[in-house]
Design a protein around this motif. Structure first.
Motif, PDB file in Angstrom:
ATOM      1  N   ASP A   1       3.953   2.545   0.120  1.00 37.33           N
ATOM      2  CA  ASP A   1       3.626   2.526   1.404  1.00 37.33           C
ATOM      3  C   ASP A   1       3.534   0.959   2.041  1.00 37.33           C
ATOM      4  O   ASP A   1       2.564   0.280   1.694  1.00 37.33           O
ATOM      5  CB  ASP A   1       2.275   3.234   1.726  1.00 37.33           C
ATOM      6  N   LEU A   2       4.524   0.572   2.702  1.00 39.37           N
ATOM      7  CA  LEU A   2       4.637  -0.682   3.230  1.00 39.37           C
ATOM      8  C   LEU A   2       3.529  -1.109   4.297  1.00 39.37           C
ATOM      9  O   LEU A   2       3.454  -2.085   4.519  1.00 39.37           O
ATOM     10  CB  LEU A   2       6.032  -1.045   3.867  1.00 39.37           C
ATOM     11  N   ASP A   3       3.151   0.023   4.995  1.00 43.76           N
ATOM     12  CA  ASP A   3       1.850  -0.191   5.948  1.00 43.76           C
ATOM     13  C   ASP A   3       0.780  -0.448   5.406  1.00 43.76           C
ATOM     14  O   ASP A   3      -0.262  -0.958   5.794  1.00 43.76           O
ATOM     15  CB  ASP A   3       1.934   1.018   6.666  1.00 43.76           C
ATOM     16  N   ARG A   4       0.538  -0.070   4.074  1.00 42.15           N
ATOM     17  CA  ARG A   4      -0.531  -0.471   3.511  1.00 42.15           C
ATOM     18  C   ARG A   4      -0.676  -1.809   2.375  1.00 42.15           C
ATOM     19  O   ARG A   4      -1.528  -2.406   2.181  1.00 42.15           O
ATOM     20  CB  ARG A   4      -0.882   0.644   2.274  1.00 42.15           C
ATOM     21  N   CYS A   5       0.654  -2.108   2.023  1.00 40.93           N
ATOM     22  CA  CYS A   5       0.901  -3.345   0.953  1.00 40.93           C
ATOM     23  C   CYS A   5       0.267  -4.449   1.892  1.00 40.93           C
ATOM     24  O   CYS A   5       0.769  -4.957   3.316  1.00 40.93           O
ATOM     25  CB  CYS A   5       2.184  -3.433   0.984  1.00 40.93           C
ATOM     26  N   ASN A   6      -0.380  -5.319   1.463  1.00 39.46           N
ATOM     27  CA  ASN A   6      -1.004  -6.658   1.955  1.00 39.46           C
ATOM     28  C   ASN A   6      -0.366  -7.841   1.220  1.00 39.46           C
ATOM     29  O   ASN A   6      -0.723  -8.870   1.314  1.00 39.46           O
ATOM     30  CB  ASN A   6      -2.545  -6.729   2.172  1.00 39.46           C
ATOM     31  N   GLY A   7       0.362  -7.704   0.446  1.00 37.25           N
ATOM     32  CA  GLY A   7       1.203  -8.615  -0.481  1.00 37.25           C
ATOM     33  C   GLY A   7       0.541  -9.411  -1.332  1.00 37.25           C
ATOM     34  O   GLY A   7       1.057 -10.558  -1.498  1.00 37.25           O
ATOM     35  N   CYS A   8      -0.614  -8.845  -2.029  1.00 33.56           N
ATOM     36  CA  CYS A   8      -1.414  -9.499  -2.726  1.00 33.56           C
ATOM     37  C   CYS A   8      -0.879  -9.876  -4.364  1.00 33.56           C
ATOM     38  O   CYS A   8      -1.257 -10.558  -4.834  1.00 33.56           O
ATOM     39  CB  CYS A   8      -2.680  -8.799  -3.184  1.00 33.56           C
ATOM     40  N   GLN A   9       0.338  -9.051  -4.487  1.00 36.14           N
ATOM     41  CA  GLN A   9       1.021  -9.240  -5.859  1.00 36.14           C
ATOM     42  C   GLN A   9       0.510  -8.805  -6.966  1.00 36.14           C
ATOM     43  O   GLN A   9       0.663  -9.501  -8.186  1.00 36.14           O
ATOM     44  CB  GLN A   9       1.651 -10.771  -5.855  1.00 36.14           C
TER      45      GLN A   9
ATOM     46  N   ALA B   1       2.002   0.358 -14.464  1.00 32.77           N
ATOM     47  CA  ALA B   1       0.916  -0.595 -14.307  1.00 32.77           C
ATOM     48  C   ALA B   1       0.945  -0.957 -12.885  1.00 32.77           C
ATOM     49  O   ALA B   1      -0.296  -1.240 -12.412  1.00 32.77           O
ATOM     50  CB  ALA B   1       1.191  -1.761 -15.277  1.00 32.77           C
ATOM     51  N   CYS B   2       1.869  -1.014 -12.198  1.00 30.16           N
ATOM     52  CA  CYS B   2       1.913  -1.688 -10.823  1.00 30.16           C
ATOM     53  C   CYS B   2       1.042  -0.737  -9.917  1.00 30.16           C
ATOM     54  O   CYS B   2      -0.055  -1.182  -9.227  1.00 30.16           O
ATOM     55  CB  CYS B   2       3.337  -1.832 -10.535  1.00 30.16           C
ATOM     56  N   GLY B   3       1.370   0.544 -10.215  1.00 28.94           N
ATOM     57  CA  GLY B   3       0.661   1.534  -9.280  1.00 28.94           C
ATOM     58  C   GLY B   3      -0.801   1.541  -9.784  1.00 28.94           C
ATOM     59  O   GLY B   3      -1.909   1.736  -8.633  1.00 28.94           O
ATOM     60  N   GLU B   4      -1.245   1.261 -10.880  1.00 25.62           N
ATOM     61  CA  GLU B   4      -2.549   1.433 -11.395  1.00 25.62           C
ATOM     62  C   GLU B   4      -3.265   0.390 -10.809  1.00 25.62           C
ATOM     63  O   GLU B   4      -4.442   0.279 -10.239  1.00 25.62           O
ATOM     64  CB  GLU B   4      -2.650   1.398 -12.829  1.00 25.62           C
ATOM     65  N   SER B   5      -2.571  -0.783 -10.593  1.00 26.98           N
ATOM     66  CA  SER B   5      -3.301  -1.999 -10.132  1.00 26.98           C
ATOM     67  C   SER B   5      -3.375  -2.322  -8.524  1.00 26.98           C
ATOM     68  O   SER B   5      -4.143  -3.127  -8.249  1.00 26.98           O
ATOM     69  CB  SER B   5      -2.577  -3.177 -10.570  1.00 26.98           C
ATOM     70  N   CYS B   6      -2.778  -1.290  -7.967  1.00 27.09           N
ATOM     71  CA  CYS B   6      -2.563  -1.735  -6.615  1.00 27.09           C
ATOM     72  C   CYS B   6      -3.840  -1.370  -5.899  1.00 27.09           C
ATOM     73  O   CYS B   6      -4.465  -0.257  -5.823  1.00 27.09           O
ATOM     74  CB  CYS B   6      -1.557  -0.820  -5.877  1.00 27.09           C
ATOM     75  N   PRO B   7      -4.444  -2.499  -5.205  1.00 23.07           N
ATOM     76  CA  PRO B   7      -5.916  -2.287  -4.653  1.00 23.07           C
ATOM     77  C   PRO B   7      -5.985  -1.541  -3.335  1.00 23.07           C
ATOM     78  O   PRO B   7      -6.943  -0.925  -2.938  1.00 23.07           O
ATOM     79  CB  PRO B   7      -6.466  -3.758  -4.258  1.00 23.07           C
ATOM     80  N   THR B   8      -4.703  -1.616  -2.654  1.00 25.50           N
ATOM     81  CA  THR B   8      -4.765  -0.457  -1.354  1.00 25.50           C
ATOM     82  C   THR B   8      -4.263   0.756  -1.591  1.00 25.50           C
ATOM     83  O   THR B   8      -4.120   1.299  -0.457  1.00 25.50           O
ATOM     84  CB  THR B   8      -4.035  -1.424  -0.190  1.00 25.50           C
ATOM     85  N   GLY B   9      -3.837   1.041  -2.886  1.00 26.78           N
ATOM     86  CA  GLY B   9      -3.411   2.452  -3.040  1.00 26.78           C
ATOM     87  C   GLY B   9      -2.041   2.646  -2.438  1.00 26.78           C
ATOM     88  O   GLY B   9      -1.650   3.608  -2.041  1.00 26.78           O
ATOM     89  N   ALA B  10      -1.147   1.365  -2.258  1.00 23.97           N
ATOM     90  CA  ALA B  10      -0.018   1.402  -1.566  1.00 23.97           C
ATOM     91  C   ALA B  10       1.194   2.309  -2.385  1.00 23.97           C
ATOM     92  O   ALA B  10       2.154   2.880  -1.849  1.00 23.97           O
ATOM     93  CB  ALA B  10       0.523   0.258  -1.005  1.00 23.97           C
ATOM     94  N   ILE B  11       0.957   2.135  -3.859  1.00 27.54           N
ATOM     95  CA  ILE B  11       1.762   2.616  -4.799  1.00 27.54           C
ATOM     96  C   ILE B  11       1.379   3.728  -5.383  1.00 27.54           C
ATOM     97  O   ILE B  11       0.481   3.841  -6.021  1.00 27.54           O
ATOM     98  CB  ILE B  11       2.156   1.477  -5.786  1.00 27.54           C
TER      99      ILE B  11
END
Lengths: 227, 450
Positions: free
Chosen positions: A9-17, A176-186
């Motif tokens: 969800d690009l509307d949720r991604c804040n680019g924190c990497q 791992a990427c989905g697990e780590s996403c703080p905004t739940g974008a993945i």
């Protein structure tokens, strides 16, 4: 039969990497450092791209986390002369590091530039070595590597489910990427299972895929109010 | 009698054409040493790369392919000089072919190995190259390539060897050294009319068979690019475009070889002005055809206007690759077109200058195909550049020097002009051609009616 896929969800991604870092650490990705960056040889299975549109003052920027698209019609597997890359029966495009001859044809055939070549032997700083993941093989010099949707996690989850005499549940297997996403974008799951969130989100009116016109049928979907 | 005395006492054709086999000048050794030194340096660079991995090159993400793949296409293209041109001239009964087919066929057989080795130099894991057979994946154009190049190498080696048998038998009968080599290669051939007839029939079949094989080789190389979805690679014209490019550079390489051979072995009487004129005409025709293909290719990209295709195109026309692109146009079209269009400049000097331009231009053409496309990824194109490293440049020079060296050595063991075909031309073909021309002419009506 599962058909694993991802919705970002690009509307949720804040680019924190955080996804990039989690991926790096989960998959034992070599640390190239400033030298590799200068040579454009950095390996990054999950890469947060910055897209900038328009000119100042009317500028719009967004972040696009980009893993392997795990295409249903992958152009990379078709061209490999030694069957070192192929799509498995659950739709994950894998890479056999021990067979790859390093011709880089698949990397050229991939329209998403998500296949990475080991130009040098892998380097892991001594501080990172205790944290290497024993479930993921370290790639030798001269082969292609790529995002596997953390398929070692699938193997593990399946083993546990079998031991516990139950079916695989939606949250048993998350890369791992989905697990780590703080905004739940993945969001990750089985695209063919209507009870999984990915299946619902992939049909969202905001959903699109990268380079859809090429007919590669990626299994990574993006959500955005504008596309 | 020494070999030199034997050869010196022979009639003109045999004396002149066998002389390089028995007399080696200091100049030859000097050039050979230079070539050995460059080839050895290239070999050293490859060992360095083996040790260091492909990190020793200037390649990167997304510029996965560079000099090695360019040289692969380039050298395999040069190899079309021989077999294809010689086969076409034989099939077409072009009488002027007699003195040039052998030198052309030698180019093919000797350069193809240097071309075929390039993708292996380019492999990240050359130790696993046999996986191509062990785990063959029939849908990969790279596998088709291995097969077609293998077939082409086999066919063109046979096609070089068979027409050489009568000459080898003659050398064996003269007793030139190394005797065992010539006795072995001549496989007991005796030059009787019956044997000659059989030989010519085999050559006739080979010449026809070799043409589709040669065409397939560069078609498949074109497909390696065209079967991907990359901007300006994904083009239906690439198969035939690569074939015409190969023939184009092949003709140019052959003209250069003829000029050098003519000078160093005093073969002015055999490589005459008419040969350069005719080769120049062939070069002219291929120049025009190459321009037509190039124009068609770029026009469709420009008119179609697809975003990433246009970005690639403009990087060539006006952007970072403008210099190699317009140099290519000058070398592959302007220079050969201007020089080859006029009879006055279709002489030795003119055709040689045009050919050198074409060879350089066709190397650049492959550069312009391989590099700009890779740097214009459809997604997330970065301002990346590709600058070849000293390793790549050294290996490229070493490859070229290696080819020149083996070609030089080959001229010391085998007559570089077919002796028996020249003699046959003197003895038979003048009458045959007269007969052939007579057969083209209208019949006498009075004779037909009665």
């Amino acid at each position: 039969m599962a058909r694993w896929g991802m919705v970002i969800d690009l509307d949720r991604c804040n680019g924190c990497q955080a996804c990039e870092i989690a991926c790096r650490s989960e998959n034992n990705i070599a640390v190239g450092g400033p030298q590799a960056a200068g040579e454009h040889r950095t390996i990054s299975w999950m890469h947060v791209r910055t897209e900038i549109e328009g000119e100042w003052p009317d500028v719009r920027a967004r972040f696009v986390p980009q893993p392997c698209m795990h295409c249903d019609r992958p152009p990379c597997t078709l061209v490999c002369p030694v069957q070192a890359t192929s799509k498995d029966h659950e739709g994950i495009v894998n890479q056999i590091y021990a067979r790859c001859i390093g011709c880089r044809y698949c990397a050229n055939a991939c329209p998403y530039t998500v296949k990475f070549f080991n130009w040098h032997g892998p380097v892991h700083p001594s501080s990172a070595q205790p944290g290497l993941n024993p479930d993921v093989s370290v790639r030798p010099v001269g082969v292609i590597e790529k995002c596997t949707f953390c398929s070692h996690r699938l193997q593990k989850a399946r083993e546990i489910a079998r031991v516990e005499h139950r079916q695989l549940r939606e949250h048993d297997y998350v890369p791992a990427c989905g697990e780590s996403c703080p905004t739940g974008a993945i969001v990750f799951g089985n695209l063919d299972d209507p009870s999984h969130r990915v299946a619902e989100l992939a049909r969202d009116s905001r959903a699109f895929r990268l380079q859809e016109g090429l007919g590669t049928q990626p299994k990574v979907f993006y959500l955005s109010r504008r596309d | 009698m020494t070999d030199l005395e034997i050869v010196s006492s022979l009639p003109q054709d045999e004396r002149v054409l066998l002389m390089p086999l028995v007399r080696t000048t200091k100049t030859f050794w000097r050039w050979a040493i230079v070539m050995i030194a460059i080839a050895a340096w290239g070999a050293f660079a490859y060992v360095y790369q083996l040790h260091d991995g492909l990190g020793a090159t200037g390649l990167n993400t997304p510029e996965y392919w560079g000099i090695y793949i360019i040289c692969f296409v380039f050298f395999i293209g040069i190899s079309h000089a021989g077999t294809l041109i010689s086969a076409i001239l034989r099939v077409a009964n072009a009488e002027w072919r007699r003195s040039i087919t052998r030198s052309a066929e030698f180019i093919t057989v000797l350069v193809i190995g240097f071309g075929a080795v390039q993708p292996i130099l380019d492999l990240g894991r050359p130790d696993r190259v046999l996986n191509v057979f062990l785990h063959a994946q029939p849908f990969s154009p790279l596998l088709w390539d291995v097969l077609s190049i293998g077939l082409y190498f086999t066919a063109s080696s046979i096609y070089l060897y068979v027409p050489m048998i009568p000459d080898l038998a003659r050398i064996r009968d003269l007793g030139l050294r190394p005797r065992a080599l010539y006795a072995f290669l001549a496989i007991g051939y005796q030059d009787t009319p019956a044997a000659r007839h059989t030989l010519e029939r085999i050559i006739g079949v080979l010449a026809v068979a070799v043409i589709p094989i040669a065409v397939s080789v560069h078609t498949v190389i074109g497909w390696i690019f065209a079967l991907t979805l990359k901007p300006m690679w994904h083009s239906a014209i690439f198969g035939p475009y690569f074939v015409i490019g190969a023939i184009f550079s092949g003709i140019a390489a052959l003209i250069i070889a003829m000029t050098v051979l003519r000078r160093v072995y005093r073969l002015e009487a055999y490589f005459k002005d008419v040969h350069f004129n005719n080769m120049g005409l062939l070069l002219f025709v291929t120049t025009v055809v190459w321009f037509y293909f190039t124009f068609a290719e770029h026009l469709t990209v420009w008119y179609g206007g697809e975003e990433s295709e246009l970005a690639t195109l403009y990087s060539k026309l006006t952007g970072a690759f403008a210099v190699p692109f317009w140099t290519m146009v000058a070398c592959c079209f302007v220079i050969p077109f201007v020089l080859m269009a006029r009879r006055a400049t279709r002489n030795v000097a003119g055709t040689t200058i045009a050919s050198i331009a074409v060879v350089i231009g066709m190397w650049l053409e492959r550069f312009n195909i391989v590099v700009p496309t890779s740097l214009h990824a459809r997604i997330g194109a970065l301002p990346v550049h590709y600058i070849p490293s000293w390793v790549e440049v050294s290996i490229m020079s070493g490859t070229l020097a290696g080819f020149i060296l083996v070609y030089m050595v080959a001229t010391k063991f085998f007559p570089i002009i077919s002796i028996w075909e020249i003699q046959e031309g003197r003895e038979k073909s003048v009458d045959q051609v007269a007969e052939r021309v007579a057969s083209y002419l209208p019949d006498n009506l009075a004779a037909v009616d009665s």
